[in-house]
Design an enzyme around this catalytic site. Structure first.
Site, mmCIF file in Angstrom:
data_model
loop_
_atom_site.group_PDB
_atom_site.id
_atom_site.type_symbol
_atom_site.label_atom_id
_atom_site.label_comp_id
_atom_site.label_asym_id
_atom_site.label_seq_id
_atom_site.Cartn_x
_atom_site.Cartn_y
_atom_site.Cartn_z
ATOM 1 N N ARG A 121 -41.676 7.268 9.947
ATOM 2 C CA ARG A 121 -42.628 6.690 8.978
ATOM 3 C C ARG A 121 -42.214 6.925 7.525
ATOM 4 N NH1 ARG A 121 -46.611 8.959 12.552
ATOM 5 N NH2 ARG A 121 -47.228 7.361 14.052
ATOM 6 N N LYS A 143 -36.470 -3.426 -2.711
ATOM 7 C CA LYS A 143 -36.567 -4.423 -1.645
ATOM 8 C C LYS A 143 -35.572 -4.042 -0.563
ATOM 9 C CE LYS A 143 -38.170 -8.696 -3.809
ATOM 10 N NZ LYS A 143 -37.810 -10.084 -4.170
ATOM 11 N N GLU A 185 -25.118 -12.502 -10.179
ATOM 12 C CA GLU A 185 -26.402 -11.828 -10.429
ATOM 13 C C GLU A 185 -26.473 -11.307 -11.872
ATOM 14 O OE1 GLU A 185 -28.796 -12.143 -8.281
ATOM 15 O OE2 GLU A 185 -28.047 -11.986 -6.223
ATOM 16 N N LYS A 227 -33.825 -5.624 -14.905
ATOM 17 C CA LYS A 227 -34.468 -5.567 -13.576
ATOM 18 C C LYS A 227 -35.544 -4.477 -13.557
ATOM 19 C CE LYS A 227 -34.162 -5.848 -8.715
ATOM 20 N NZ LYS A 227 -33.449 -6.209 -7.514
ATOM 21 N N GLU A 237 -43.912 -8.052 -6.222
ATOM 22 C CA GLU A 237 -43.744 -9.493 -6.418
ATOM 23 C C GLU A 237 -45.034 -10.276 -6.200
ATOM 24 O OE1 GLU A 237 -39.856 -10.999 -5.298
ATOM 25 O OE2 GLU A 237 -40.719 -12.957 -4.905
ATOM 26 N N ARG A 241 -42.027 -10.848 -10.720
ATOM 27 C CA ARG A 241 -40.754 -10.443 -10.093
ATOM 28 C C ARG A 241 -39.999 -11.623 -9.486
ATOM 29 N NH1 ARG A 241 -39.284 -5.125 -6.398
ATOM 30 N NH2 ARG A 241 -37.135 -5.766 -6.039
ATOM 31 N N ASN A 245 -35.417 -14.253 -8.683
ATOM 32 C CA ASN A 245 -34.876 -15.126 -7.638
ATOM 33 C C ASN A 245 -34.398 -16.460 -8.186
ATOM 34 O OD1 ASN A 245 -35.080 -13.526 -5.312
ATOM 35 N ND2 ASN A 245 -37.293 -13.802 -5.331
ATOM 36 N N HIS A 248 -32.091 -18.596 -6.128
ATOM 37 C CA HIS A 248 -32.060 -18.054 -4.769
ATOM 38 C C HIS A 248 -32.653 -18.993 -3.723
ATOM 39 C CE1 HIS A 248 -30.902 -14.496 -6.908
ATOM 40 N NE2 HIS A 248 -30.885 -13.739 -5.837
ATOM 41 N N HIS A 252 -30.334 -19.338 -0.806
ATOM 42 C CA HIS A 252 -30.642 -18.881 0.558
ATOM 43 C C HIS A 252 -30.473 -20.020 1.561
ATOM 44 C CE1 HIS A 252 -33.235 -15.191 -0.786
ATOM 45 N NE2 HIS A 252 -31.948 -14.980 -0.894
ATOM 46 N N HIS A 265 -23.326 -14.075 -0.605
ATOM 47 C CA HIS A 265 -24.650 -14.231 -1.218
ATOM 48 C C HIS A 265 -24.524 -14.607 -2.697
ATOM 49 C CE1 HIS A 265 -28.859 -13.460 -2.107
ATOM 50 N NE2 HIS A 265 -28.489 -12.645 -3.076
HETATM 51 P P1 NAD Z 1 -21.871 -6.607 0.968
HETATM 52 O O1 NAD Z 1 -22.752 -5.454 1.087
HETATM 53 O O2 NAD Z 1 -21.584 -7.401 2.181
HETATM 54 O O3 NAD Z 1 -20.502 -6.120 0.316
HETATM 55 C C1 NAD Z 1 -19.491 -7.051 0.107
HETATM 56 C C2 NAD Z 1 -18.160 -6.630 0.788
HETATM 57 O O4 NAD Z 1 -17.514 -5.669 -0.022
HETATM 58 C C3 NAD Z 1 -18.321 -6.016 2.153
HETATM 59 O O5 NAD Z 1 -17.247 -6.385 2.974
HETATM 60 C C4 NAD Z 1 -18.243 -4.539 1.826
HETATM 61 O O6 NAD Z 1 -17.863 -3.751 2.927
HETATM 62 C C5 NAD Z 1 -17.216 -4.521 0.750
HETATM 63 N N1 NAD Z 1 -17.261 -3.413 -0.183
HETATM 64 C C6 NAD Z 1 -18.339 -2.786 -0.671
HETATM 65 N N2 NAD Z 1 -17.969 -1.929 -1.624
HETATM 66 C C7 NAD Z 1 -16.639 -2.007 -1.729
HETATM 67 C C8 NAD Z 1 -15.686 -1.386 -2.560
HETATM 68 N N3 NAD Z 1 -16.050 -0.539 -3.522
HETATM 69 N N4 NAD Z 1 -14.386 -1.673 -2.376
HETATM 70 C C9 NAD Z 1 -13.997 -2.575 -1.431
HETATM 71 N N5 NAD Z 1 -14.860 -3.233 -0.646
HETATM 72 C C10 NAD Z 1 -16.167 -2.949 -0.800
HETATM 73 O O7 NAD Z 1 -22.419 -7.666 -0.125
HETATM 74 P P2 NAD Z 1 -23.143 -7.486 -1.534
HETATM 75 O O8 NAD Z 1 -22.768 -8.669 -2.315
HETATM 76 O O9 NAD Z 1 -22.930 -6.139 -2.107
HETATM 77 O O10 NAD Z 1 -24.679 -7.583 -1.160
HETATM 78 C C11 NAD Z 1 -25.226 -8.746 -0.618
HETATM 79 C C12 NAD Z 1 -26.503 -8.384 0.101
HETATM 80 O O11 NAD Z 1 -27.424 -7.860 -0.839
HETATM 81 C C13 NAD Z 1 -27.173 -9.565 0.760
HETATM 82 O O12 NAD Z 1 -27.550 -9.210 2.068
HETATM 83 C C14 NAD Z 1 -28.397 -9.822 -0.098
HETATM 84 O O13 NAD Z 1 -29.464 -10.357 0.619
HETATM 85 C C15 NAD Z 1 -28.691 -8.448 -0.602
HETATM 86 N N6 NAD Z 1 -29.441 -8.426 -1.852
HETATM 87 C C16 NAD Z 1 -30.536 -7.662 -1.913
HETATM 88 C C17 NAD Z 1 -31.262 -7.568 -3.086
HETATM 89 C C18 NAD Z 1 -32.420 -6.627 -3.174
HETATM 90 O O14 NAD Z 1 -33.152 -6.675 -4.161
HETATM 91 N N7 NAD Z 1 -32.616 -5.769 -2.212
HETATM 92 C C19 NAD Z 1 -30.846 -8.276 -4.211
HETATM 93 C C20 NAD Z 1 -29.701 -9.057 -4.126
HETATM 94 C C21 NAD Z 1 -28.991 -9.124 -2.936
HETATM 95 N N1 GLY Z 2 -33.231 -9.603 -6.164
HETATM 96 C C1 GLY Z 2 -34.599 -10.000 -6.320
HETATM 97 C C2 GLY Z 2 -35.537 -8.861 -6.441
HETATM 98 O O1 GLY Z 2 -35.174 -7.717 -6.380
HETATM 99 O O2 GLY Z 2 -36.699 -9.099 -6.590
#
Ligand code: NAD
Ligand code: GLY
Length: 360
Positions: A121, A143, A185, A227, A237, A241, A245, A248, A252, A265
């Site tokens: 939890r 998030k 971003e 942010k 949100e 917030r 997006n 997005h 998406h 992404h």
């Molecule tokens: P990812 O986590 O897939 O990382 C991209 C690639 O880079 C992967 O292959 C990873 O293993 C590799 N990698 C990571 N760090 C590295 C490094 N230092 N050196 C070499 N390789 C490295 O992708 P991302 O772009 O970081 O994140 C995308 C995800 O984030 C999506 O799932 C998206 O939905 C999510 N997201 C969430 C929010 C939120 O607010 N929570 C906001 C934006 C995106």
């Molecule tokens: N990336 C969108 C949010 O965090 O709200």
């Protein structure tokens, strides 16, 4: 030297540390919740690069330090990976004080955060983002989620980390395509919140692409400041917030329509911002020059500016399950004036025109 951005969320407030050499420094890992066990959740790409160093940095503070290695990739942001985390935590007898450390990009960060929200939890967690996208966006704001075959990030929770530690040196090993994805971003924050930052990005896009550390430090800091300010006003949100997006809804749909992992992404968001800018122009909110300006910057960041031809019907179907949709009505973040974004419904016919103009 590091800089700190604070996010003000009452008792859930925390700091975002930004700098070089943080992984091997002592200060970033002090004064975190105490526990017998720290668990580093990472993936099979990032683990060989950085997990041992983080384990060493945590050694003075946690008697046991475990590493959980998940399979890499957006396609693995699912129940199976989440269960791998739970299975290992239970098998190792991890108690409810255990602190999770999300070491990796947004996929690892989102999944570790969701695991932390659920395990017994709720256990504390720390974000250690190693992609530009994660440092400027996903690690901040709480998030957390996994994907469902019917939609991205559909299963999740709002759950804030205890701290975010952005070591800019980890960006050295990032593939160029991932760096570009992160820049999408960064660019986002200009039109939605800060015209001067948009000017700055345009002037410094070359330095950012060349991984100049001073430029990256400024981009990460300013992105996190914006942010943090938005999330500080609207953590869950209920309104504001949603401006984060921008691009997005279209993005998406591209990701889901092609199958997760085909486009990154950030690539989908970059192209989605062109579409959302086009929509802003078609709705009479912004001049055509804005669309051209944004398109050029997104192209200079090495990102696609033309979407895949999935067919208008498929786009519309995918966008109707977007989390911003209400009662099946699609809603889009649009730019009203530079630095000022809102969310609006848009007539299907106008959206079809956008899709026609921006896909090939
Ligand atoms: P990812 O986590 O897939 O990382 C991209 C690639 O880079 C992967 O292959 C990873 O293993 C590799 N990698 C990571 N760090 C590295 C490094 N230092 N050196 C070499 N390789 C490295 O992708 P991302 O772009 O970081 O994140 C995308 C995800 O984030 C999506 O799932 C998206 O939905 C999510 N997201 C969430 C929010 C939120 O607010 N929570 C906001 C934006 C995106
Ligand atoms: N990336 C969108 C949010 O965090 O709200």
């Amino acid at each position: 030297m590091s800089e700190t951005v604070s996010i003000d969320l009452g008792e859930r407030s925390y700091d975002i540390l930004i700098g070089q050499g943080l992984l091997d420094a002592q200060a970033p890992w002090r004064d975190l919740p105490r526990a017998a066990c720290a668990v580093i959740v990472t993936n099979d790409t990032v683990a060989p690069l950085y997990a041992q160093r983080l384990q060493q940095a945590l050694a003075p503070h946690y008697a046991r330090r475990l590493v959980i290695e998940l399979p890499d990739g957006e396609a693995h942001k699912d129940w199976n990976s989440l269960n791998l985390i739970f299975d290992r935590l239970l098998a190792e007898g991890c108690d409810r004080k255990t602190v999770l450390f999300a070491l990796g990009g947004g996929v690892v960060g989102d999944m570790t955060g969701f695991a932390a929200a659920c395990y017994m939890r709720g256990v504390p967690f720390v974000q250690v983002p190693t992609t530009l996208l994660a440092q400027v966006d996903s690690s901040v704001g709480g998030k957390t989620a996994i994907n469902h075959p019917r939609g991205k990030n559909m299963i999740g929770a709002f759950y804030q980390p205890q701290r975010v530690v952005c070591d800019l040196d980890t960006l050295d090993s990032l593939p160029p395509r991932e760096l570009s994805a992160g820049l999408a971003e960064v660019i986002k924050y200009g039109p939605i919140a800060d015209p001067a930052f948009l000017d700055w990005i345009e002037q410094n896009i070359g330095a950012l692409m060349a991984r100049d550390k001073a430029a990256l430090a400024h981009a990460v800091k300013r992105s996190c400041e914006i942010k943090a300010a938005v999330v500080g006003q609207d953590e869950r949100e209920s309104g504001l917030r949603a401006i984060l997006n921008f691009g997005h809804t279209f993005g998406h749909a591209i990701e889901a329509g092609l199958g997760y992992g085909e486009w990154l992404h950030g690539e989908a968001v970059g192209c989605g911002m062109v579409m959302a800018a086009d929509l802003s122009v078609r709705l009479g909110l912004m001049p055509a020059e804005f669309l051209e300006r944004l398109r050029q910057l997104i192209a200079r960041a090495g990102l696609p500016t033309v979407g895949p031809r999935l067919g208008a019907e498929r786009y519309l179907e995918l966008m109707r399950v977007d989390k911003k949709a209400e009662g099946g009505e699609m809603r889009f973040v649009v730019i009203e004036s530079l630095g000022n974004a809102t969310m609006r419904p848009a007539p299907d016919a106008v959206v079809r025109d956008v899709l026609d103009a921006c896909t090939r």
